[in-house]
Motif scaffolding. Structure first.
Motif, mmCIF file in Angstrom:
data_model
loop_
_atom_site.group_PDB
_atom_site.id
_atom_site.type_symbol
_atom_site.label_atom_id
_atom_site.label_comp_id
_atom_site.label_asym_id
_atom_site.label_seq_id
_atom_site.Cartn_x
_atom_site.Cartn_y
_atom_site.Cartn_z
ATOM 1 N N ILE A 12 22.228 73.248 17.524
ATOM 2 C CA ILE A 12 22.630 71.914 17.708
ATOM 3 C C ILE A 12 22.550 71.183 19.025
ATOM 4 C CG2 ILE A 12 24.993 72.575 17.752
ATOM 5 C CD1 ILE A 12 25.766 70.323 16.030
ATOM 6 N N THR A 13 22.533 70.154 19.221
ATOM 7 C CA THR A 13 22.254 69.403 20.513
ATOM 8 C C THR A 13 23.775 68.932 20.923
ATOM 9 O OG1 THR A 13 19.987 69.111 20.321
ATOM 10 C CG2 THR A 13 21.269 67.780 22.091
ATOM 11 N N GLU A 14 24.114 69.270 22.071
ATOM 12 C CA GLU A 14 25.320 68.747 22.485
ATOM 13 C C GLU A 14 25.271 67.271 22.800
ATOM 14 O OE1 GLU A 14 28.248 68.968 26.245
ATOM 15 O OE2 GLU A 14 28.010 70.788 25.158
ATOM 16 N N CYS A 15 26.191 66.401 22.088
ATOM 17 C CA CYS A 15 26.024 64.976 22.163
ATOM 18 C C CYS A 15 27.040 64.562 23.598
ATOM 19 C CB CYS A 15 26.565 64.491 20.926
ATOM 20 S SG CYS A 15 26.413 62.601 20.965
ATOM 21 N N ASP A 16 26.572 63.539 23.842
ATOM 22 C CA ASP A 16 27.503 62.881 25.043
ATOM 23 C C ASP A 16 28.745 62.090 24.206
ATOM 24 O OD1 ASP A 16 28.371 62.132 27.646
ATOM 25 O OD2 ASP A 16 27.024 60.518 28.035
ATOM 26 N N VAL A 17 29.822 62.926 24.631
ATOM 27 C CA VAL A 17 31.243 62.172 24.037
ATOM 28 C C VAL A 17 31.754 61.384 25.228
ATOM 29 C CG1 VAL A 17 31.593 63.990 22.411
ATOM 30 C CG2 VAL A 17 32.450 64.227 24.366
ATOM 31 N N ILE A 18 32.517 60.484 24.810
ATOM 32 C CA ILE A 18 33.361 59.722 25.712
ATOM 33 C C ILE A 18 34.759 60.335 25.799
ATOM 34 C CG2 ILE A 18 34.634 57.349 26.190
ATOM 35 C CD1 ILE A 18 32.200 56.222 24.136
ATOM 36 N N CYS A 19 34.970 60.783 27.034
ATOM 37 C CA CYS A 19 36.212 61.492 27.268
ATOM 38 C C CYS A 19 37.096 60.811 28.457
ATOM 39 C CB CYS A 19 36.067 62.876 27.779
ATOM 40 S SG CYS A 19 35.390 63.933 26.673
ATOM 41 N N GLY A 20 38.399 60.853 28.444
ATOM 42 C CA GLY A 20 39.103 60.502 29.429
ATOM 43 C C GLY A 20 40.217 61.124 29.707
ATOM 44 N N PRO A 21 41.207 60.820 30.571
ATOM 45 C CA PRO A 21 42.315 61.644 31.032
ATOM 46 C C PRO A 21 43.200 61.907 29.985
ATOM 47 C CG PRO A 21 41.664 60.350 32.962
ATOM 48 C CD PRO A 21 40.894 60.026 31.803
ATOM 49 N N SER A 22 43.703 62.757 29.546
ATOM 50 C CA SER A 22 44.543 62.992 28.521
ATOM 51 C C SER A 22 45.928 63.481 28.864
ATOM 52 C CB SER A 22 44.102 63.982 27.495
ATOM 53 O OG SER A 22 45.226 64.105 26.390
ATOM 54 N N CYS A 23 46.113 64.476 29.672
ATOM 55 C CA CYS A 23 47.417 64.831 30.033
ATOM 56 C C CYS A 23 47.123 65.966 31.255
ATOM 57 C CB CYS A 23 48.058 65.652 28.775
ATOM 58 S SG CYS A 23 47.422 66.990 28.446
ATOM 59 N N TYR A 31 41.308 66.450 29.507
ATOM 60 C CA TYR A 31 40.606 65.460 29.157
ATOM 61 C C TYR A 31 40.881 65.565 27.363
ATOM 62 C CZ TYR A 31 38.480 63.269 33.262
ATOM 63 O OH TYR A 31 38.064 62.745 34.293
ATOM 64 N N GLY A 32 40.728 64.153 26.783
ATOM 65 C CA GLY A 32 40.650 63.889 25.462
ATOM 66 C C GLY A 32 39.672 63.186 24.992
ATOM 67 N N VAL A 33 38.981 63.442 23.697
ATOM 68 C CA VAL A 33 37.670 62.811 23.250
ATOM 69 C C VAL A 33 38.215 61.361 22.772
ATOM 70 C CG1 VAL A 33 35.947 62.692 21.864
ATOM 71 C CG2 VAL A 33 36.693 65.015 22.934
ATOM 72 N N TYR A 34 37.499 60.521 23.074
ATOM 73 C CA TYR A 34 37.823 59.042 22.721
ATOM 74 C C TYR A 34 36.747 58.581 21.786
ATOM 75 C CZ TYR A 34 41.399 58.639 25.802
ATOM 76 O OH TYR A 34 42.566 58.603 26.696
ATOM 77 N N GLY A 35 35.521 59.130 21.551
ATOM 78 C CA GLY A 35 34.473 58.639 20.780
ATOM 79 C C GLY A 35 33.249 59.296 21.171
ATOM 80 N N VAL A 36 32.159 58.831 20.729
ATOM 81 C CA VAL A 36 30.756 59.248 21.073
ATOM 82 C C VAL A 36 29.946 58.076 21.467
ATOM 83 C CG1 VAL A 36 29.989 58.943 18.650
ATOM 84 C CG2 VAL A 36 28.934 60.690 20.238
ATOM 85 N N ARG A 37 29.003 58.382 22.772
ATOM 86 C CA ARG A 37 28.473 57.282 23.233
ATOM 87 C C ARG A 37 26.919 57.059 22.395
ATOM 88 N NH1 ARG A 37 30.343 56.894 28.226
ATOM 89 N NH2 ARG A 37 30.801 58.929 29.386
ATOM 90 N N ASP A 38 26.714 57.863 21.939
ATOM 91 C CA ASP A 38 25.244 57.689 20.896
ATOM 92 C C ASP A 38 25.947 57.531 19.404
ATOM 93 O OD1 ASP A 38 22.987 57.225 19.425
ATOM 94 O OD2 ASP A 38 22.100 58.988 20.323
ATOM 95 N N ARG A 39 26.040 56.439 18.879
ATOM 96 C CA ARG A 39 26.764 56.136 17.814
ATOM 97 C C ARG A 39 25.596 56.523 16.534
ATOM 98 N NH1 ARG A 39 31.695 55.038 16.088
ATOM 99 N NH2 ARG A 39 31.215 53.535 14.172
ATOM 100 N N PRO A 47 32.420 69.349 23.857
ATOM 101 C CA PRO A 47 32.189 70.167 24.821
ATOM 102 C C PRO A 47 33.753 70.807 25.446
ATOM 103 C CG PRO A 47 32.319 67.880 25.619
ATOM 104 C CD PRO A 47 32.263 68.005 24.448
ATOM 105 N N GLN A 48 33.700 72.077 25.954
ATOM 106 C CA GLN A 48 34.934 72.575 26.435
ATOM 107 C C GLN A 48 35.478 72.089 27.617
ATOM 108 O OE1 GLN A 48 35.223 77.189 26.169
ATOM 109 N NE2 GLN A 48 33.652 77.054 24.411
ATOM 110 N N GLU A 49 34.392 71.570 28.456
ATOM 111 C CA GLU A 49 34.768 70.838 29.734
ATOM 112 C C GLU A 49 33.985 69.622 29.811
ATOM 113 O OE1 GLU A 49 34.375 73.291 33.162
ATOM 114 O OE2 GLU A 49 35.937 74.940 32.432
ATOM 115 N N TYR A 50 34.662 68.596 30.463
ATOM 116 C CA TYR A 50 34.024 67.267 30.872
ATOM 117 C C TYR A 50 34.410 67.046 32.398
ATOM 118 C CZ TYR A 50 32.644 62.571 30.333
ATOM 119 O OH TYR A 50 32.172 61.179 30.297
ATOM 120 N N ASN A 51 33.447 66.886 33.160
ATOM 121 C CA ASN A 51 33.377 66.646 34.467
ATOM 122 C C ASN A 51 34.374 67.844 35.286
ATOM 123 O OD1 ASN A 51 31.904 64.428 34.504
ATOM 124 N ND2 ASN A 51 33.479 62.934 34.309
#
Length: 123
Positions: A12-23, A31-39, A47-51
């Protein structure tokens, strides 16, 4: 992009998810996941980590009505699948969730008419 073997032996290829600060966790931001860039992506791995920050949750409705999504692998830090997270994902067939998951909220998989397999903690 990173390739990973799923618990059922497919690549499986890791897809680029949309993440943003969560808490914050102590002095560290999570960070939390808000969606996926490539619909158009059919398979995604959270991913376990983002930035350089841990990804610890998914926002309610993050993947709602994504009709291309067929498989999702959640990372080991995800402990909850929120309300309407995958609602209306009519082509979703398989979800791999971590052993640490403790809650699936109402309607998280509402309308997932193709859902056939849920692997819990590698089982």
């Amino acid at each position: 992009m990173e390739k990973q073997k799923t618990s059922v032996g497919e690549s499986i290829t890791e897809c680029d998810v949309i993440c943003g600060p969560s808490c914050g966790i102590g002095s560290r931001v999570a960070y939390g996941v808000y969606g996926v860039r490539d619909r158009k992506a059919g398979r995604i791995r959270i991913p376990q980590e983002y930035n350089g920050h841990l990804v610890i949750n998914i926002r309610p409705g993050a993947f709602r009505s994504n009709n291309r999504l067929k498989e999702v692998i959640l990372n080991k830090y995800i402990s909850e699948i929120p309300e309407d997270c995958f609602a209306g994902c009519t082509h979703l067939e398989r979800v791999i969730i971590p052993r640490k998951l403790y809650s699936i909220e109402d309607g998280a998989f509402r309308g997932c008419i193709s859902l056939k397999e849920i692997y819990f903690g590698g089982t």
